[in-house]
Design a protein around this motif. Structure first.
Motif, mmCIF file in Angstrom:
data_model
loop_
_atom_site.group_PDB
_atom_site.id
_atom_site.type_symbol
_atom_site.label_atom_id
_atom_site.label_comp_id
_atom_site.label_asym_id
_atom_site.label_seq_id
_atom_site.Cartn_x
_atom_site.Cartn_y
_atom_site.Cartn_z
ATOM 1 N N UNK A 29 10.508 -2.019 1.180
ATOM 2 C CA UNK A 29 9.399 -2.989 1.614
ATOM 3 C C UNK A 29 9.848 -3.862 2.690
ATOM 4 N N UNK A 30 11.114 -4.586 2.373
ATOM 5 C CA UNK A 30 11.765 -5.368 3.524
ATOM 6 C C UNK A 30 12.390 -4.643 4.564
ATOM 7 N N UNK A 31 12.697 -3.464 4.285
ATOM 8 C CA UNK A 31 13.467 -2.683 5.626
ATOM 9 C C UNK A 31 12.067 -2.155 6.538
ATOM 10 N N UNK A 32 11.017 -1.749 5.927
ATOM 11 C CA UNK A 32 9.944 -1.438 6.736
ATOM 12 C C UNK A 32 9.257 -2.498 7.310
ATOM 13 N N UNK A 33 9.070 -3.614 6.755
ATOM 14 C CA UNK A 33 8.414 -4.777 7.727
ATOM 15 C C UNK A 33 9.478 -5.396 8.504
ATOM 16 N N UNK A 34 10.631 -5.646 8.303
ATOM 17 C CA UNK A 34 11.669 -6.002 9.402
ATOM 18 C C UNK A 34 12.142 -5.003 10.424
ATOM 19 N N UNK B 66 4.885 -12.505 11.987
ATOM 20 C CA UNK B 66 5.925 -11.700 12.098
ATOM 21 C C UNK B 66 6.837 -11.606 10.771
ATOM 22 N N UNK B 67 7.515 -10.778 10.459
ATOM 23 C CA UNK B 67 8.284 -10.530 9.290
ATOM 24 C C UNK B 67 9.120 -12.053 8.739
ATOM 25 N N UNK B 68 9.590 -12.627 9.670
ATOM 26 C CA UNK B 68 10.270 -13.922 9.482
ATOM 27 C C UNK B 68 9.429 -14.951 9.041
ATOM 28 N N UNK B 69 8.101 -14.680 9.372
ATOM 29 C CA UNK B 69 7.124 -15.831 8.949
ATOM 30 C C UNK B 69 6.284 -15.982 7.829
ATOM 31 N N UNK B 70 6.885 -14.565 7.116
ATOM 32 C CA UNK B 70 6.044 -14.347 5.803
ATOM 33 C C UNK B 70 7.134 -15.068 4.572
ATOM 34 N N UNK B 71 6.490 -15.748 3.860
ATOM 35 C CA UNK B 71 7.272 -16.254 2.353
ATOM 36 C C UNK B 71 7.762 -15.392 1.607
ATOM 37 N N UNK B 72 8.972 -15.277 0.914
ATOM 38 C CA UNK B 72 9.379 -14.267 -0.009
ATOM 39 C C UNK B 72 8.425 -14.012 -1.063
ATOM 40 N N UNK B 73 7.721 -15.047 -1.608
ATOM 41 C CA UNK B 73 6.709 -14.593 -2.686
ATOM 42 C C UNK B 73 5.787 -13.670 -2.315
ATOM 43 N N UNK B 74 5.309 -13.409 -1.075
ATOM 44 C CA UNK B 74 4.305 -12.579 -0.394
ATOM 45 C C UNK B 74 5.153 -11.344 -0.425
ATOM 46 N N UNK B 75 6.597 -11.172 -0.144
ATOM 47 C CA UNK B 75 7.389 -9.700 -0.179
ATOM 48 C C UNK B 75 7.424 -9.379 -1.454
ATOM 49 N N UNK B 76 7.490 -10.331 -2.419
ATOM 50 C CA UNK B 76 7.634 -9.878 -3.872
ATOM 51 C C UNK B 76 6.292 -9.365 -4.320
ATOM 52 N N UNK B 77 4.980 -10.110 -3.881
ATOM 53 C CA UNK B 77 3.745 -9.320 -4.360
ATOM 54 C C UNK B 77 3.387 -8.095 -3.786
ATOM 55 N N UNK B 78 3.711 -7.911 -2.371
ATOM 56 C CA UNK B 78 3.634 -6.574 -1.978
ATOM 57 C C UNK B 78 4.333 -5.618 -2.566
ATOM 58 N N UNK B 79 5.580 -5.851 -2.963
ATOM 59 C CA UNK B 79 6.553 -4.832 -3.801
ATOM 60 C C UNK B 79 5.781 -4.656 -5.193
ATOM 61 N N UNK C 258 2.916 -4.559 -5.871
ATOM 62 C CA UNK C 258 1.652 -3.432 -5.624
ATOM 63 C C UNK C 258 2.209 -2.356 -5.252
ATOM 64 N N UNK C 259 3.048 -2.238 -4.404
ATOM 65 C CA UNK C 259 3.557 -0.806 -3.942
ATOM 66 C C UNK C 259 4.193 -0.211 -4.948
ATOM 67 N N UNK C 260 5.022 -0.839 -5.947
ATOM 68 C CA UNK C 260 5.773 -0.177 -7.050
ATOM 69 C C UNK C 260 4.805 0.514 -7.984
ATOM 70 N N UNK C 261 3.472 -0.087 -8.204
ATOM 71 C CA UNK C 261 2.674 0.396 -9.188
ATOM 72 C C UNK C 261 1.995 1.859 -8.674
ATOM 73 N N UNK C 262 1.930 1.833 -7.235
ATOM 74 C CA UNK C 262 0.940 3.049 -6.694
ATOM 75 C C UNK C 262 1.705 4.295 -7.007
#
Ligand code: SAM
Length: 259
Positions: free
Chosen positions: A204-209, A240-253, A255-259
């Motif tokens: 997730x972080x690789x793609x967004x960054x 931009x990716x650097x403006x997004x809080x860590x908690x959002x990255x964790x939440x995205x992940x 949801x993504x992991x469950x897919x």
């Protein structure tokens, strides 16, 4: 003296005060200790003086491994392993409340940190005391919001709490590297992790960054559908990716992991 191998990041710590300062960051007596890249034993010596229950040394360089093995052959609780930490099964040797030390080879230190983060037995470690090249340390320590905030700090922060301890001048090493080093003291976070596999957070972080200066609205579509996105409250896709809080990255992940 045999020459140091640059390819293995061999810069040996020779400053006794710094060695003591690193080792004194935690209590070693009766603890099980693991050291990554012991080299000629600069940290090892000082660790042994503090009477650990056991110490396991993981050294890739066969010659250094042999030297350490003969140096410590008469000390029962010292185990010297000739292995590449990146291929080594770390889980196998982790014990409750163990300590992990490493003046890490610079060329692979972020890979070593990511490997440690991926361990599902990380919680067994009480303290991790690791030395990095200063520039990498600044990225690891780049908490949100700061200019160094990014992938490695998002990954590290998920499972670890940590603090910068001190910088180490290049004069403290032989051979003298070009760079300054930084010691960081980490402790595993005590929580139930909702992400099972850190590989997903890495992805997730690789793609967004990958578009560092671009708004994430395009790249996020590679990960989540519109209905998935609705599950994240107040998520602004124009950031931009650097403006997004860590908690959002964790939440995205999550949801993504469950897919
Ligand atoms: N701990 C020693 C000190 O402070 O003087 C040596 C530190 S030196 C920066 C890094 C050490 O890691 C070297 O001894 C090197 O041979 C070892 N090393 C390099 N790559 C390694 C790997 N993949 N696995 C295990 N050890 C490695």
């Amino acid at each position: 003296m045999k020459s140091a191998k640059k390819s293995l990041g061999q810069n040996f710590l020779v400053d006794k005060n710094i060695i003591k300062k690193i080792i004194d960051l935690t209590q070693i007596k009766n603890k099980n200790v693991i050291e990554i890249g012991p080299g000629k034993g600069a940290l090892t010596e000082e660790i042994i003086l503090r009477k650990p229950k056991s110490i396991k040394l993981i050294e890739k360089d066969y010659q250094l491994y042999k030297d350490l093995k003969s140096k410590y052959s008469s000390i029962k609780n010292v185990t010297v392993l000739n292995a590449d930490i990146l291929k080594f099964n770390l889980e196998k040797i982790l014990k409750q409340d163990c300590l992990l030390f490493g003046n890490l080879p610079y060329n692979i230190s972020s890979q070593i940190l990511v490997k440690i983060l991926k361990s599902n037995r990380l919680y067994l470690i009480q303290d991790l005391i690791l030395m990095f090249q200063k520039e990498l340390a600044e990225k690891i320590l780049g908490f949100y919001p700061s200019k160094n905030y990014g992938r490695i700090s998002i990954l590290s922060n998920y499972k670890l709490s940590y603090k910068k301890k001190f910088n180490v001048s290049n004069n403290c090493f032989i051979p003298k590297p070009k760079i300054t080093s930084t010691v960081i003291h980490f402790q595993p976070k005590d929580k139930n992790f909702k992400i099972n596999n850190i590989d997903y957070l890495e992805k997730v972080t690789n793609i967004l960054f990958s578009g560092k200066r671009k708004m994430i609205n395009k790249n996020i579509k590679k990960l989540l559908s519109n209905s998935d996105l609705k599950k994240i409250p107040n998520f602004n896709l124009n950031l931009r990716p650097s403006e997004i809080r860590p908690e959002i990255y964790y939440k995205i992940t999550e949801i993504y992991e469950k897919k």
